[in-house]
Design an enzyme around this catalytic site. Structure first.
Site, mmCIF file in Angstrom:
data_model
loop_
_atom_site.group_PDB
_atom_site.id
_atom_site.type_symbol
_atom_site.label_atom_id
_atom_site.label_comp_id
_atom_site.label_asym_id
_atom_site.label_seq_id
_atom_site.Cartn_x
_atom_site.Cartn_y
_atom_site.Cartn_z
ATOM 1 N N HIS A 41 -22.440 -9.604 -22.204
ATOM 2 C CA HIS A 41 -21.872 -8.738 -23.338
ATOM 3 C C HIS A 41 -22.314 -7.221 -23.376
ATOM 4 O O HIS A 41 -23.328 -7.184 -22.820
ATOM 5 C CB HIS A 41 -22.681 -9.449 -24.609
ATOM 6 C CG HIS A 41 -21.902 -10.553 -25.460
ATOM 7 N ND1 HIS A 41 -22.374 -11.878 -25.468
ATOM 8 C CD2 HIS A 41 -20.942 -10.587 -25.997
ATOM 9 C CE1 HIS A 41 -21.327 -12.580 -26.206
ATOM 10 N NE2 HIS A 41 -20.643 -11.499 -26.587
ATOM 11 N N GLU A 50 -25.660 -13.303 -20.024
ATOM 12 C CA GLU A 50 -25.694 -14.694 -20.541
ATOM 13 C C GLU A 50 -25.821 -15.562 -19.761
ATOM 14 O O GLU A 50 -25.176 -15.884 -18.702
ATOM 15 C CB GLU A 50 -24.353 -14.794 -21.517
ATOM 16 C CG GLU A 50 -23.934 -13.550 -22.602
ATOM 17 C CD GLU A 50 -25.037 -13.551 -23.559
ATOM 18 O OE1 GLU A 50 -25.708 -14.462 -23.673
ATOM 19 O OE2 GLU A 50 -24.736 -12.675 -24.495
ATOM 20 N N CYS A 74 -16.191 -15.451 -27.453
ATOM 21 C CA CYS A 74 -17.005 -15.329 -25.967
ATOM 22 C C CYS A 74 -17.512 -16.381 -25.487
ATOM 23 O O CYS A 74 -17.600 -16.815 -24.234
ATOM 24 C CB CYS A 74 -17.909 -14.241 -26.191
ATOM 25 S SG CYS A 74 -17.284 -12.356 -26.348
ATOM 26 N N ARG A 102 -18.034 -16.850 -38.556
ATOM 27 C CA ARG A 102 -18.010 -16.521 -40.231
ATOM 28 C C ARG A 102 -16.631 -15.613 -40.290
ATOM 29 O O ARG A 102 -15.990 -15.552 -41.481
ATOM 30 C CB ARG A 102 -19.166 -15.920 -40.495
ATOM 31 C CG ARG A 102 -20.367 -16.696 -40.622
ATOM 32 C CD ARG A 102 -21.215 -16.594 -41.815
ATOM 33 N NE ARG A 102 -22.084 -15.402 -41.659
ATOM 34 C CZ ARG A 102 -22.963 -14.659 -42.317
ATOM 35 N NH1 ARG A 102 -23.473 -15.418 -43.529
ATOM 36 N NH2 ARG A 102 -23.526 -13.688 -42.180
HETATM 37 N N1 PCA Z 1 -16.660 -10.354 -28.366
HETATM 38 C C1 PCA Z 1 -16.343 -11.598 -29.114
HETATM 39 C C2 PCA Z 1 -15.240 -11.955 -28.903
HETATM 40 C C3 PCA Z 1 -14.299 -10.841 -28.102
HETATM 41 C C4 PCA Z 1 -15.355 -9.768 -27.975
HETATM 42 O O1 PCA Z 1 -15.167 -8.812 -27.216
HETATM 43 C C5 PCA Z 1 -17.697 -12.350 -29.093
HETATM 44 O O2 PCA Z 1 -18.759 -11.999 -28.849
HETATM 45 O O3 PCA Z 1 -17.453 -13.737 -29.316
#
Ligand code: PCA
Length: 209
Positions: free
Chosen positions: A169, A83, A146, A93
């Protein structure tokens, strides 16, 4: 040279009984990184808009890392996602684990709309790709917990000299999709390797300076 890396993963959410990000964080913290003399500490974060900032700040104050790698699970990808940016906005949502649904709210009222990582994510992408692991750079971490966590970390990087941060991610791991074969997944070993590669690359880059 890096001294200490803080690796964060999240608790389970969204109906899953575990979270690939926490599985990877724990494994990398226990194996370390071969050839890199660095301490790796894993901390689990709550899937909570309201609480996650304080838990992250306390972990950074306690462990005083020079690199923070935050990991989060996403069900919509089959590759590692590096990211680039965190946005100053919360919107969702689905409720977080406190039952809260955010509605286009700023994380910090009046502060910058976007914060960018200062880490060399293109070098990370090349180094991960070179090992045959699917990876891409993305320009939105979403607006859920996140992204809220990433904004907090990049904001802290501006306050604390020597601190760098990146959010990654991760897909579901293979064990999470046994009963849902249509869902995308990745081997835990490959995800751990990708995280170790980021640590190796950052250590090398810091050594050059
Ligand atoms: N993914 C979520 C929050 C916690 C996680 O593991 C996200 O992509 O925001």
């Amino acid at each position: 040279m890096l001294h200490r890396v803080l690796l964060t993963g999240f608790e389970p959410f969204g109906g899953y009984t575990d979270n690939s990000s926490w599985e990877v964080a724990q494994r990398v913290a226990s194996c370390g990184v071969e050839g890199v003399d660095v301490e790796v500490v894993a901390v689990q974060l709550p899937v909570s808009f309201a609480r996650v900032g304080e838990v992250l700040r306390s972990a950074i104050e306690l462990h005083i890392p020079d690199l923070v790698i935050m990991l989060g699970q996403t069900t919509t990808t089959d590759c590692v996602r590096l990211e680039r940016v965190a946005l100053n906005m919360m919107d969702s949502r689905k409720a977080d684990n406190d039952g809260y649904i955010a509605d286009e709210e700023p994380i910090y009222e009046g502060e910058e709309s976007a914060l960018f990582t200062s880490l060399p994510i293109k070098s990370f992408r090349s180094a991960i790709e070179a090992q045959g692991i699917a990876v891409k750079i993305t320009n939105s971490a979403g607006l859920y917990v996140c992204n809220r966590t990433y904004y907090e970390a990049l904001r802290l990087c501006r306050e604390r000299e020597g601190l760098q941060a990146i959010f990654v991610h991760l897909p579901l791991y293979e064990g999470q999709t046994l009963s849902q074969p249509d869902k995308k997944s990745m081997l835990l070993g490959d995800m751990c390797r990708a995280v170790q590669t980021i640590i190796e690359e950052t250590n090398d880059k810091n050594r050059e300076v």
